[in-house]
Design an enzyme around this catalytic site. Structure first.
Site, PDB file in Angstrom:
ATOM      1  N   ASP A 130       0.853  -1.194   0.000  1.00 37.98           N
ATOM      2  CA  ASP A 130       0.000   0.000   0.000  1.00 37.98           C
ATOM      3  C   ASP A 130       0.882   1.235   0.000  1.00 37.98           C
ATOM      4  O   ASP A 130       1.359   1.650   1.052  1.00 37.98           O
ATOM      5  CB  ASP A 130      -0.866   0.020   1.265  1.00 37.98           C
ATOM      6  CG  ASP A 130      -1.625  -1.273   1.449  1.00 37.98           C
ATOM      7  OD1 ASP A 130      -1.013  -2.248   1.932  1.00 37.98           O
ATOM      8  OD2 ASP A 130      -2.804  -1.309   1.098  1.00 37.98           O
ATOM      9  N   ASP A 150     -10.752  -4.287  -1.673  1.00 34.43           N
ATOM     10  CA  ASP A 150      -9.776  -3.898  -0.664  1.00 34.43           C
ATOM     11  C   ASP A 150     -10.431  -2.967   0.340  1.00 34.43           C
ATOM     12  O   ASP A 150     -10.913  -1.898  -0.015  1.00 34.43           O
ATOM     13  CB  ASP A 150      -8.612  -3.172  -1.372  1.00 34.43           C
ATOM     14  CG  ASP A 150      -7.561  -2.665  -0.408  1.00 34.43           C
ATOM     15  OD1 ASP A 150      -6.541  -2.144  -0.889  1.00 34.43           O
ATOM     16  OD2 ASP A 150      -7.743  -2.779   0.811  1.00 34.43           O
TER      17      ASP A 150
HETATM   18  C1  DX5 Z   1      -6.434   1.512   2.032  1.00 33.55           C
HETATM   19  C2  DX5 Z   1      -5.587   0.329   2.394  1.00 33.55           C
HETATM   20  C3  DX5 Z   1      -6.371  -0.665   3.262  1.00 33.55           C
HETATM   21  C4  DX5 Z   1      -5.644  -1.959   3.462  1.00 33.55           C
HETATM   22  C5  DX5 Z   1      -6.568  -3.039   3.975  1.00 33.55           C
HETATM   23  O1  DX5 Z   1      -6.795   2.200   3.147  1.00 33.55           O
HETATM   24  O2  DX5 Z   1      -5.181  -0.278   1.201  1.00 33.55           O
HETATM   25  O3  DX5 Z   1      -7.584  -0.947   2.606  1.00 33.55           O
HETATM   26  O4  DX5 Z   1      -5.122  -2.355   2.267  1.00 33.55           O
HETATM   27  O5  DX5 Z   1      -6.901  -2.693   5.255  1.00 33.55           O
HETATM   28  P1  DX5 Z   1      -8.008  -3.501   6.088  1.00 33.55           P
HETATM   29  O6  DX5 Z   1      -8.070  -4.920   5.567  1.00 33.55           O
HETATM   30  O7  DX5 Z   1      -7.517  -3.417   7.503  1.00 33.55           O
HETATM   31  O8  DX5 Z   1      -9.281  -2.754   5.839  1.00 33.55           O
END
Ligand code: DX5
Length: 220
Positions: free
Chosen positions: A36, A176
């Site tokens: 990320d 995601d």
């Molecule tokens: C964007 C990030 C999150 C992460 C996943 O904010 O990319 O979405 O990947 O986070 P969780 O699974 O904790 O929502």
């Protein structure tokens, strides 16, 4: 026809020992790793850039994908491909010439993907689907892990599946944000096959391996 893939987000990892977390993830049976990348401008958080991905490459044989939550991703695509990313995801909202940017990724030898924030309509990517090897539907507003899943995205996922089928494009839909045992079935039923999870698998009382297996089982 796309098979289910469980994709950990590295956001919850120990950034001081990312290599060992990547080895743990590979042992836990995940299919690919999502990095990320956040620049503090496109999203209100700052994580890391291509150099961290480059130094992580030697710790895993799994495919790497860079989720570029950054302004003007077209300016640094080459660094992510050189760092060892097999696939690069850009946000439709972050690049002025999306069609050109997606084809630049392919020109660099990587697979291309476009991501949509929750408010962004599918019509914004209608004319670039043939330039994509995957589409990412955000089920949270990007920037942080541990946020609540936005179930209103399920009709959007289902509609995208119809669009891809009508264009005879056999590319995966990835989701995601807030993916957990409670939300994964709704996302999969709507048509998502690549499931990104951060906080849920890392905080699961079952442990990483069983949490990954549980998500996969619920999605199939
Ligand atoms: C964007 C990030 C999150 C992460 C996943 O904010 O990319 O979405 O990947 O986070 P969780 O699974 O904790 O929502």
């Amino acid at each position: 026809s796309e098979r289910i893939q469980i994709v950990p987000s590295v956001l919850p990892c120990d950034f001081g020992a990312l290599g060992s977390d990547l080895e743990r993830l590979e042992d836990a049976g995940v299919d690919k790793i999502q990095f990320d990348v956040m620049d503090g401008h496109f999203v209100p958080n700052l994580t890391f850039g291509a150099d961290v991905i480059k130094s992580s490459r030697k710790y895993s044989s799994l495919p790497f994908e860079a989720h570029l939550m950054i302004e003007a991703p077209e300016n640094t695509l080459e660094r992510y491909v050189d760092a060892g990313c097999d696939l690069v995801i850009v946000h439709a909202e972050a690049t002025t010439h999306l069609h050109r940017t997606l084809n630049q990724i392919r020109g660099l030898g990587a697979k291309s993907a476009v991501a949509l924030n929750p408010a962004t309509p599918l019509c914004d990517i209608e004319y670039v689907l043939t330039s994509c090897d995957m589409v990412l539907i955000m089920t949270v507003n990007p920037g942080f892990g541990g946020q609540a899943y936005i179930a209103e995205m399920e009709p959007k996922i289902a509609r995208l599946k119809e669009m891809l089928e009508s264009l005879k494009l056999d590319i995966p839909i990835e989701v995601d944000g807030g993916i957990s045992p409670k939300t994964v079935e709704g996302a999969a039923r709507a048509g998502a096959t690549h499931l990104v999870s951060g906080s849920s698998i890392f905080s699961s009382p079952l442990g990483l391996k069983a949490a990954v297996a549980e998500l996969r089982e619920l999605a199939e």
